[in-house]
Design a protein around this motif. Structure first.
Motif: not given
Length: 523
Positions: A166-190
């Protein structure tokens, strides 16, 4: 010759009847040792298989529990992300919504012990909202694997990436993520939730495994996410070339197998299971040496006991075989002594020919044989001419030498094994000829007479100047009711006639029409 080999009265020797006791003893001892080794092998193999089966059952139960816990852990995080993504995609994540999102993120992290934090990144990978009070500083996460994955894939399913610090505190983590889209289905973030690796470390420690055992959580492509014992340098390495991923997982989603670890080279019994809901694999392994530690101890003690038993059997067998060998030597010596006694009892010591005892025994056998086979039996009686004068002239020592020479001539003229030459008494010899008619007997008699003459034994008391012999022959076909005495008397009568007719000749006594006819042959 004592008895003819084909004589029905001939009994086989003890040596031919006796079983090879030494060989039997060796084979018995070898068979006992092989049986002991075989039984030991079967017992140890069954015990070893039982220990391995028990370890396989324990490993299977352990991986089932691990898989359930891992699935629950990731599912809870995934459910949090799913609800938050739906909210963000409806309300957005502009400045007015961020304080509320931050508080919501923080509450969700507090509710789930496995979560390190929740982070929202914009389409450039910059931090937007986190569960922490202070916003991290830095260049963002555009270089992270999970961000690139969502940036390049339109799928909205949860993605589990390799373990990161983690770039927050250096702890080892396993990332679980989902895609965030806008109302039109375009990529807005994670939107990403970090699961503490320490959470899995504590979970793994709740299970009892041996010091050389191991447990790990990995992606289905072989990437190592978490491991017990924890080796930081191995996190993120690939296990794709291990037998579990390369050989066993393609065949079945769960099972167990003995394999050598790629991480530390220890041979372990691996129990593995692939999660149904997520691309994850869990595995628990116990070292082969630990599983079989009790078996090794039992095997050592069992082998020691069997070795001692085999040593005892071997020592007993060695002593027994030595006794057998001593017995065989004693038996051989007795047999030799018996043969020597038999030879002494049936042979003349001076001439080496058979004596009257052997002659009478052979007569009895040949009378019976001749009667059964209706074959002729002949007898030649031999007497040395003027032998009393020879002894008186040259002495008894020279006389004995003369007897031995005549005996050799008699014996050398008997070419068949069935023919028997004996010293009948004093200077008189006899030759028994089975399966021989009167003509054959006369031929052999003449051969003996000439053989003695050819030795040229000087005899000043003989008209010829040399030692000569007179011979009487008689032949008949036994009927089974004949008298041995009459048989010998008739041959002796022929001998008497040969001597009465001038000596150094052979005479034949035959029966033709009940009338005795005498024939003689001079030199």
């Amino acid at each position: 010759m004592l008895l003819r080999p084909d004589d029905p009265h001939h009994a086989p020797s003890v040596a031919s009847k006796r079983l090879p006791l030494r060989k039997a003893a060796v084979l018995f001892i070898a068979a006992v040792c092989l049986c002991l080794c075989g039984l030991l092998y079967l017992q140890l193999e069954q015990s070893r298989s039982h220990d391995l089966r028990q370890a396989q059952i324990a490993s299977s139960n352990l991986t089932r529990a691990m898989a359930q816990q891992a699935e629950d852990t990731f599912m809870k995080a995934d459910l949090v992300l799913t609800s938050l993504v739906d909210w963000i995609q409806i309300d957005g994540f502009g400045p007015p919504q961020r304080p509320r999102l931050q508080k919501t993120f923080a509450r969700r992290v507090q509710a789930l012990n496995q979560l390190h934090g929740i982070f929202l990144f914009d389409q450039k990978g910059q931090w937007v909202v986190t569960s922490f009070d202070n916003m991290p500083r830095g260049s963002g996460v555009a270089d992270r694997e999970y961000f690139k994955f969502h940036q390049q894939n339109v799928s909205t399913v949860a993605h589990i990436g390799p373990a990161i610090r983690s770039r927050e505190n250096g702890e080892w983590i396993i990332p679980v993520s989902r895609r965030v889209n806008d109302k039109n289905g375009q990529f807005q973030g994670v939107l990403m939730a970090g699961i503490k690796m320490s959470y899995f470390d504590q979970f793994f420690k709740s299970f009892s495994i041996d010091d050389n055992g191991s447990m790990f959580l990995g992606l289905t492509d072989g990437t190592l996410l978490a491991r017990r014992p924890f080796i930081e340098s191995k996190i993120g390495t690939s296990l794709a070339r291990s037998e579990v991923f390369e050989k066993f997982l393609p065949r079945a989603p769960s099972g167990s197998a003995m394999s050598t670890s790629l991480v530390d080279g220890v041979v372990r019994l691996f129990g593995y299971r692939q999660l149904e809901a997520y691309p994850l694999v869990v595995s628990a392994a116990s070292s082969k040496d630990t599983i079989l530690a009790g078996w090794y101890e039992t095997a050592f003690h069992s082998c020691l006991i069997v070795a001692l038993v085999m040593l005892g059997v071997g020592v007993f067998g060695w002593v027994f075989i030595r006794q057998v060998r001593v017995g065989e030597r004693v038996e051989a010596d007795l047999r030799k002594a018996q043969e020597a006694l038999e030879l002494i009892a049936t042979h003349d010591s001076l001439t080496g020919l058979g004596n009257r005892r052997l002659f009478e025994r052979a007569l009895d056998i040949e009378f019976g044989r001749g009667a059964r086979q209706q074959s002729a039996l002949s007898l030649i009686m031999i007497d040395i001419d003027f032998f009393k004068r020879y002894n008186d002239t040259y002495g008894h020592v020279v006389g004995d030498h003369c007897l031995a020479q005549v005996a050799r001539s008699v014996k050398n003229c008997c070419h068949r094994k069935a023919d028997l030459a004996v010293r009948y008494g004093g200077e008189e010899f006899a030759v028994l000829l089975p399966d021989t008619d009167i003509h054959g007997a006369m031929t052999i008699a003449e051969h003996i007479r000439r053989s003695v003459m050819d030795k040229n034994i000087k005899h000043s008391g003989s008209p010829t100047g040399y030692v000569t012999v007179s011979l009487g022959c008689y032949s008949f076909v036994p009927t089974g009711h004949d008298s041995m005495e009459v048989f010998i008397q008739r041959a002796d009568a022929a001998l008497y006639q040969a001597k009465h007719s001038g000596r150094n000749r052979s005479a034949v006594l035959s029966m033709e029409g009940g009338v005795e006819v005498l024939a003689r042959s001079d030199r």
